[in-house]
Design a protein around this motif. Structure first.
Motif, mmCIF file in Angstrom:
data_model
loop_
_atom_site.group_PDB
_atom_site.id
_atom_site.type_symbol
_atom_site.label_atom_id
_atom_site.label_comp_id
_atom_site.label_asym_id
_atom_site.label_seq_id
_atom_site.Cartn_x
_atom_site.Cartn_y
_atom_site.Cartn_z
ATOM 1 N N TRP A 179 0.839 -1.192 0.000
ATOM 2 C CA TRP A 179 0.000 0.000 0.000
ATOM 3 C C TRP A 179 0.875 1.244 0.000
ATOM 4 N N ARG A 225 -9.002 1.658 4.857
ATOM 5 C CA ARG A 225 -8.748 0.684 3.790
ATOM 6 C C ARG A 225 -8.786 -0.737 4.347
ATOM 7 N N ARG A 255 -12.459 -1.790 5.172
ATOM 8 C CA ARG A 255 -13.231 -2.181 3.982
ATOM 9 C C ARG A 255 -12.806 -3.563 3.487
ATOM 10 N N ARG A 256 -11.511 -3.851 3.573
ATOM 11 C CA ARG A 256 -11.041 -5.164 3.137
ATOM 12 C C ARG A 256 -11.550 -6.262 4.070
ATOM 13 N N ASP A 303 -15.140 -6.918 3.183
ATOM 14 C CA ASP A 303 -15.223 -7.755 1.986
ATOM 15 C C ASP A 303 -14.926 -9.220 2.319
#
Length: 401
Positions: A376, A387, A390-391, A394
């Motif tokens: 990243w 970030r 959100r991962r 998911d």
């Protein structure tokens, strides 16, 4: 942020009831409709007139009030809300909820609803730490009740410790997260943060350098996506994340025990900088300089929390994430650590002198999983947290599907 949301606020009898007046104001500032319910004991601390004036709504008090029943029966009252919030939640009311007692309006509302329930416990530290209260807390969590706090601090009774009701803005943040309908809504995620302090003697300790800023940012990001977060932190400088259930610890052993007590969880994020070693036997007295030479310090290995949780059977979180602070060969060392610990992901960063990462506001990480390394760009710790959150959302969505 809460426009159009309806909160049924149950205020029970404790000195912390005065905070509920500010909570009503904060919720209404954000557009929520607040319907207040007072227990008989709560009226010893706040008046129905004050509560009703701040809420701009009728204050409900009596299970057998014929006027109230004609206007809105208690069954209907318990089901029109988007969320039922109990603040403060006394030890007595928590026990009443566990037993399913419906001897008053508050108990009946809580028993006659399928609306999500959130509690903000508040009580004397001894009452909070009593095994009966802790058993009740465990059962309430198992029943799907979300819990905010309590915080540690000075008590009205003069004692100090956990048991203070969370501040109104912290409760508001938890309510916003619960009603956000985010991708992590209904998920319980454990986050560790900060350093641990391993005593050498009463005035000295062994520690890793950690402000706790990244761990706190991760917890906030997860909460913003709707997660219920248990935040286990060592003595860190960073503010505690509003809306999280915070467990304060000092040593690695205490952190290990707090982590195990917080399971089960859907995911566990181990961002804490846990000391690898402790004194085999800490001195009960301050070590003094001596002409006989330097003191001999005998070390023992601390529990490996990440490896322990990664190796759990049925109680293992669906996603286990570790951190690796490296000064050289970052990807190779972190990949080896992931294999050694048995976790799903490792977030590695370069903390070598001159990187500015340790204690700074930015971070540059590499996420390592079974497929390889994802580098990243350098960004703020808040952006790293968003970030990562959100991962995680998911990944948990994929597990659920």
């Amino acid at each position: 942020m809460l426009t159009g949301k309806h909160i049924l606020l149950i205020i029970s009898g404790g000195i912390a009831a005065y905070k509920s007046l500010d909570l009503i104001r904060r919720l209404r500032e954000r557009g929520a409709t607040v319907t207040p319910v007072l227990t008989t004991a709560a009226e010893q601390f706040v008046t129905p007139l004050a509560v009703s004036a701040l809420a701009g709504q009728k204050c409900y008090r009596d299970l057998f009030d014929l006027t109230d029943e004609a206007e809105m029966g208690h069954i209907q009252l318990s089901r029109v809300a988007d969320l039922i919030v109990v603040a403060p939640a006394t030890a007595n009311l928590m026990a009443q909820m566990v037993q399913g007692l419906a001897g008053d309006l508050a108990g009946t509302l809580l028993l006659a609803t399928d609306t999500p329930v959130m509690i903000a416990p508040a009580m004397n530290v001894r009452m909070w730490e009593h095994p009966a209260t802790q058993r009740n807390l465990e059962q309430l969590r198992a029943d799907g009740v979300s819990v905010v706090g309590p915080a540690s601090g000075d008590m009205a009774c003069g004692e100090y410790g956990p048991g203070r009701m969370s501040e109104p803005l912290e409760i508001v943040a938890a309510i916003e997260a619960a009603l956000s309908g985010g991708p992590l809504s209904g998920r319980h995620i454990l986050v560790t943060s900060g350093p641990t302090h391993e005593p050498i003697d009463p005035v000295r300790y062994i520690a890793n350098r950690s402000s706790g800023a990244q761990g706190s940012a991760i917890a906030r990001a997860l909460i913003s996506l709707g997660a219920q977060v248990t935040f286990v932190t060592g003595p860190a400088d960073a503010p505690r994340p509003p809306g999280a259930h915070v467990l304060e610890v000092q040593t690695a052993q205490e952190m290990h025990d707090a982590v195990i007590s917080a399971l089960p969880a859907d995911a566990a994020i181990f961002a804490a900088a846990v000391a690898d070693w402790r004194m085999a036997e800490a001195s009960t007295r301050k070590l003094k300089k001596s002409k006989d030479g330097l003191p001999v310090l005998a070390f023992a290995e601390n529990p490996d929390i990440l490896r322990h949780v990664s190796g759990l059977g049925d109680n293992r979180p669906g996603l286990v994430v570790g951190f690796a602070a490296e000064t050289d060969d970052v990807i190779d060392n972190a990949t080896a650590k992931r294999d050694r610990k048995g976790c799903d992901w490792i977030l590695a960063n370069d903390v070598s002198p001159g990187s500015g990462i340790m204690g700074g506001t930015e971070n540059a990480v590499v996420l390592i999983d079974a497929t390889g390394a994802d580098t990243w760009p350098r960004m703020t710790k808040d952006d790293v947290a968003q970030r990562l959150a959100r991962r995680i959302a998911d990944a948990l969505g994929a597990v659920q599907n």
